[in-house]
Design a protein around this motif. Structure first.
Motif, PDB file in Angstrom:
ATOM      1  N   ASN A  26       8.168  -2.594  15.002  1.00 24.22           N
ATOM      2  CA  ASN A  26       9.531  -2.132  15.291  1.00 24.22           C
ATOM      3  C   ASN A  26      10.042  -1.240  14.165  1.00 24.22           C
ATOM      4  OD1 ASN A  26       9.968  -3.982  13.289  1.00 24.22           O
ATOM      5  ND2 ASN A  26      11.287  -5.328  14.493  1.00 24.22           N
ATOM      6  N   LEU A  27       9.119  -0.510  13.553  1.00 23.84           N
ATOM      7  CA  LEU A  27       9.440   0.377  12.439  1.00 23.84           C
ATOM      8  C   LEU A  27       9.666   1.813  12.896  1.00 23.84           C
ATOM      9  CD1 LEU A  27       6.693  -1.054  10.072  1.00 23.84           C
ATOM     10  CD2 LEU A  27       9.164  -1.414   9.854  1.00 23.84           C
ATOM     11  N   ASN A  28       9.462   2.055  14.189  1.00 26.25           N
ATOM     12  CA  ASN A  28       9.553   3.412  14.742  1.00 26.25           C
ATOM     13  C   ASN A  28       8.518   4.350  14.116  1.00 26.25           C
ATOM     14  OD1 ASN A  28      10.712   5.160  16.647  1.00 26.25           O
ATOM     15  ND2 ASN A  28      12.025   6.107  15.103  1.00 26.25           N
ATOM     16  N   HIS A  29       7.378   3.788  13.730  1.00 24.82           N
ATOM     17  CA  HIS A  29       6.296   4.593  13.185  1.00 24.82           C
ATOM     18  C   HIS A  29       5.477   5.216  14.301  1.00 24.82           C
ATOM     19  CE1 HIS A  29       6.097   2.400   9.029  1.00 24.82           C
ATOM     20  NE2 HIS A  29       7.164   3.162   9.170  1.00 24.82           N
ATOM     21  N   ASP A  30       5.059   6.458  14.083  1.00 26.85           N
ATOM     22  CA  ASP A  30       4.236   7.131  15.088  1.00 26.85           C
ATOM     23  C   ASP A  30       2.768   6.712  15.023  1.00 26.85           C
ATOM     24  OD1 ASP A  30       6.366   9.817  14.530  1.00 26.85           O
ATOM     25  OD2 ASP A  30       6.070   8.952  16.509  1.00 26.85           O
ATOM     26  N   ALA A  31       2.248   6.551  13.823  1.00 24.81           N
ATOM     27  CA  ALA A  31       0.816   6.296  13.651  1.00 24.81           C
ATOM     28  C   ALA A  31       0.549   4.795  13.507  1.00 24.81           C
ATOM     29  CB  ALA A  31       0.293   7.028  12.418  1.00 24.81           C
ATOM     30  N   MET A  32      -0.549   4.350  14.130  1.00 25.74           N
ATOM     31  CA  MET A  32      -0.967   2.958  14.026  1.00 25.74           C
ATOM     32  C   MET A  32      -2.472   2.892  13.808  1.00 25.74           C
ATOM     33  SD  MET A  32       1.515   1.004  16.767  1.00 25.74           S
ATOM     34  CE  MET A  32       1.209  -0.624  16.035  1.00 25.74           C
ATOM     35  N   TYR A  47     -10.079   1.970  14.603  1.00 23.34           N
ATOM     36  CA  TYR A  47      -9.433   3.001  15.427  1.00 23.34           C
ATOM     37  C   TYR A  47      -8.088   3.339  14.806  1.00 23.34           C
ATOM     38  CZ  TYR A  47     -12.280   3.210  19.743  1.00 23.34           C
ATOM     39  OH  TYR A  47     -13.264   3.442  20.664  1.00 23.34           O
ATOM     40  N   TYR A  48      -7.602   4.541  15.121  1.00 20.20           N
ATOM     41  CA  TYR A  48      -6.248   4.892  14.747  1.00 20.20           C
ATOM     42  C   TYR A  48      -5.630   5.757  15.831  1.00 20.20           C
ATOM     43  CZ  TYR A  48      -8.171   9.384  13.110  1.00 20.20           C
ATOM     44  OH  TYR A  48      -8.806  10.599  13.020  1.00 20.20           O
ATOM     45  N   SER A  49      -4.302   5.785  15.820  1.00 17.59           N
ATOM     46  CA  SER A  49      -3.560   6.532  16.834  1.00 17.59           C
ATOM     47  C   SER A  49      -2.417   7.263  16.149  1.00 17.59           C
ATOM     48  CB  SER A  49      -3.009   5.575  17.896  1.00 17.59           C
ATOM     49  OG  SER A  49      -2.067   6.222  18.723  1.00 17.59           O
ATOM     50  N   GLN A  50      -2.325   8.559  16.406  1.00 15.13           N
ATOM     51  CA  GLN A  50      -1.257   9.349  15.796  1.00 15.13           C
ATOM     52  C   GLN A  50       0.000   9.348  16.656  1.00 15.13           C
ATOM     53  OE1 GLN A  50      -2.622  13.213  14.077  1.00 15.13           O
ATOM     54  NE2 GLN A  50      -4.551  12.682  15.099  1.00 15.13           N
ATOM     55  N   ILE A  51      -0.194   9.123  17.970  1.00 13.25           N
ATOM     56  CA  ILE A  51       0.934   9.258  18.879  1.00 13.25           C
ATOM     57  C   ILE A  51       0.594   8.524  20.167  1.00 13.25           C
ATOM     58  CG2 ILE A  51       0.146  11.353  20.041  1.00 13.25           C
ATOM     59  CD1 ILE A  51       3.047  12.429  19.672  1.00 13.25           C
ATOM     60  N   ASN A  53      -0.483   7.516  23.756  1.00 11.11           N
ATOM     61  CA  ASN A  53      -1.508   8.022  24.673  1.00 11.11           C
ATOM     62  C   ASN A  53      -2.603   8.827  23.974  1.00 11.11           C
ATOM     63  OD1 ASN A  53      -0.397   6.859  27.026  1.00 11.11           O
ATOM     64  ND2 ASN A  53       1.052   8.553  27.201  1.00 11.11           N
ATOM     65  N   ASP A  54      -2.736   8.643  22.691  1.00  4.62           N
ATOM     66  CA  ASP A  54      -3.792   9.327  21.948  1.00  4.62           C
ATOM     67  C   ASP A  54      -4.349   8.395  20.880  1.00  4.62           C
ATOM     68  OD1 ASP A  54      -5.265  11.823  21.159  1.00  4.62           O
ATOM     69  OD2 ASP A  54      -4.215  11.420  19.281  1.00  4.62           O
ATOM     70  N   PHE A  55      -5.663   8.344  20.725  1.00  3.33           N
ATOM     71  CA  PHE A  55      -6.266   7.545  19.658  1.00  3.33           C
ATOM     72  C   PHE A  55      -7.649   8.116  19.343  1.00  3.33           C
ATOM     73  CE2 PHE A  55      -8.882   5.483  22.821  1.00  3.33           C
ATOM     74  CZ  PHE A  55      -8.056   5.258  23.908  1.00  3.33           C
ATOM     75  N   GLN A  56      -8.112   7.831  18.136  1.00  2.38           N
ATOM     76  CA  GLN A  56      -9.400   8.339  17.669  1.00  2.38           C
ATOM     77  C   GLN A  56     -10.215   7.212  17.058  1.00  2.38           C
ATOM     78  OE1 GLN A  56      -6.477  10.140  16.627  1.00  2.38           O
ATOM     79  NE2 GLN A  56      -6.826  11.401  18.450  1.00  2.38           N
ATOM     80  N   LYS A  57     -11.530   7.369  17.121  1.00  2.00           N
ATOM     81  CA  LYS A  57     -12.425   6.398  16.509  1.00  2.00           C
ATOM     82  C   LYS A  57     -12.360   6.511  14.995  1.00  2.00           C
ATOM     83  CE  LYS A  57     -15.756   6.277  20.318  1.00  2.00           C
ATOM     84  NZ  LYS A  57     -17.174   6.498  20.711  1.00  2.00           N
ATOM     85  N   VAL A  66      -9.239   0.345  22.325  1.00  2.00           N
ATOM     86  CA  VAL A  66      -7.802   0.273  22.075  1.00  2.00           C
ATOM     87  C   VAL A  66      -7.065   1.023  23.184  1.00  2.00           C
ATOM     88  CG1 VAL A  66      -7.976   0.082  19.563  1.00  2.00           C
ATOM     89  CG2 VAL A  66      -7.871   2.344  20.639  1.00  2.00           C
ATOM     90  N   SER A  67      -5.761   0.826  23.213  1.00  2.00           N
ATOM     91  CA  SER A  67      -4.884   1.610  24.072  1.00  2.00           C
ATOM     92  C   SER A  67      -3.588   1.849  23.318  1.00  2.00           C
ATOM     93  CB  SER A  67      -4.617   0.902  25.397  1.00  2.00           C
ATOM     94  OG  SER A  67      -3.948  -0.326  25.173  1.00  2.00           O
ATOM     95  N   ARG A  68      -2.877   2.907  23.706  1.00  2.00           N
ATOM     96  CA  ARG A  68      -1.581   3.195  23.066  1.00  2.00           C
ATOM     97  C   ARG A  68      -0.634   3.711  24.157  1.00  2.00           C
ATOM     98  NH1 ARG A  68       0.397   5.269  18.017  1.00  2.00           N
ATOM     99  NH2 ARG A  68       2.456   4.324  17.826  1.00  2.00           N
ATOM    100  N   GLU A  69      -0.184   2.777  24.970  1.00  2.00           N
ATOM    101  CA  GLU A  69       0.686   3.125  26.081  1.00  2.00           C
ATOM    102  C   GLU A  69       2.151   3.178  25.665  1.00  2.00           C
ATOM    103  OE1 GLU A  69      -0.184   0.372  29.186  1.00  2.00           O
ATOM    104  OE2 GLU A  69      -2.253   1.053  29.429  1.00  2.00           O
ATOM    105  N   LYS A  70       2.487   2.495  24.598  1.00  3.19           N
ATOM    106  CA  LYS A  70       3.843   2.489  24.066  1.00  3.19           C
ATOM    107  C   LYS A  70       3.798   2.738  22.579  1.00  3.19           C
ATOM    108  CE  LYS A  70       4.841  -1.689  25.174  1.00  3.19           C
ATOM    109  NZ  LYS A  70       5.644  -2.944  25.327  1.00  3.19           N
ATOM    110  N   LYS A  71       4.846   3.322  22.051  1.00  5.72           N
ATOM    111  CA  LYS A  71       4.893   3.617  20.628  1.00  5.72           C
ATOM    112  C   LYS A  71       4.790   2.342  19.804  1.00  5.72           C
ATOM    113  CE  LYS A  71       7.702   6.205  17.305  1.00  5.72           C
ATOM    114  NZ  LYS A  71       8.930   7.034  17.144  1.00  5.72           N
ATOM    115  N   GLU A  72       5.369   1.248  20.307  1.00  7.98           N
ATOM    116  CA  GLU A  72       5.468   0.024  19.530  1.00  7.98           C
ATOM    117  C   GLU A  72       4.180  -0.801  19.530  1.00  7.98           C
ATOM    118  OE1 GLU A  72       9.086   1.574  21.187  1.00  7.98           O
ATOM    119  OE2 GLU A  72       7.371   0.703  22.231  1.00  7.98           O
TER     120      GLU A  72
END
Lengths: 117, 114
Positions: A26-32, A47-51, A53-57, A66-72
């Protein structure tokens, strides 16, 4: 208070099962990010995700998804293809690089310990 | 590729002793450097950072100076306490788009006794 919540804290899995580790921020961070920690080996990036619906190995993505359907949220699935999944898994997040002097600083969750029986 | 080398632990010190944990790195460009600390059963917390050569990061009595000529970022504290017992990780940042890819050392466990 803002932060990162990982669950469950402890998880046991039988061989051949897929398991999913939750990570919510709940930090409103874009990258995870997801890291794996093994004794004597430090942390390795899965894995990491910058935004959304996007992630990279990362360096050791094989056997994970992984999945990144929501920012949180950035859940990690440890699949049956991962040959040695017993480890401590850490989720982290950060603001985008270049945005401020706080960039490049990762905030970590408390971790999830996975044990394969 | 980027890499970080830390001294192996465990490091065992008596309370009020002087602490040094060595860290050297290999990287292209000019990375930012970090020390993170991990207390038992917890995630990592940022201890201090330095973003350019000759910068000194400091926090809670810990210090580290970014030495480009020796590619080092050694962690020091003048007088350790029992509460400083933890695992310390040195790390450097690369970038991947707008994400921060940290490369970590293997960690050094510090045990402080009375």
């Amino acid at each position: 208070d803002g932060g990162i919540t990982q669950s469950p804290k402890y998880l046991f899995r039988k061989e051949g099962q897929n398991v999913t580790l939750s990570c919510e921020q709940n930090l409103n961070h874009d990258a995870m990010y997801w890291y794996r920690q093994d004794p004597g080996q430090g942390l390795r990036l899965i894995y990491y995700s910058q935004i959304v619906n996007d992630f990279q190995k990362g360096d050791i993505a094989e056997g994970y998804s992984v999945s990144r359907e929501k920012k949180e949220s950035f859940p990690l699935t440890v699949t049956s293809a991962q040959k040695n999944p017993t480890a401590f898994y850490l989720c982290a997040s950060s603001i985008p690089t270049g945005r401020s002097s706080g960039a490049n600083v990762l905030t970590f969750g408390a971790g999830s310990r996975l044990t394969v029986l | 590729g980027d890499s970080v080398t830390q001294m192996e632990g465990p490091v065992t010190l008596s309370e009020e002793a002087f602490l040094t944990i060595n860290c050297t790195y290999t990287a292209t460009g000019y990375p930012s450097l970090f020390w993170y600390v991990q207390y038992p059963g917890e995630g990592l917390q940022l201890l201090l950072k330095a973003t350019k050569a000759d910068d000194k990061g400091s926090n809670k009595g810990f210090e580290a100076t970014y030495r480009k000529e020796t590619t080092s970022f050694h962690l020091e504290k003048g007088s350790v306490q029992v509460s400083d017992s933890a695992v310390y990780f040195c790390a450097l940042s690369g970038t991947a788009g707008t994400a921060s890819k940290l490369t970590f050392g293997t960690g050094t466990r510090l045990q402080v006794t009375l």
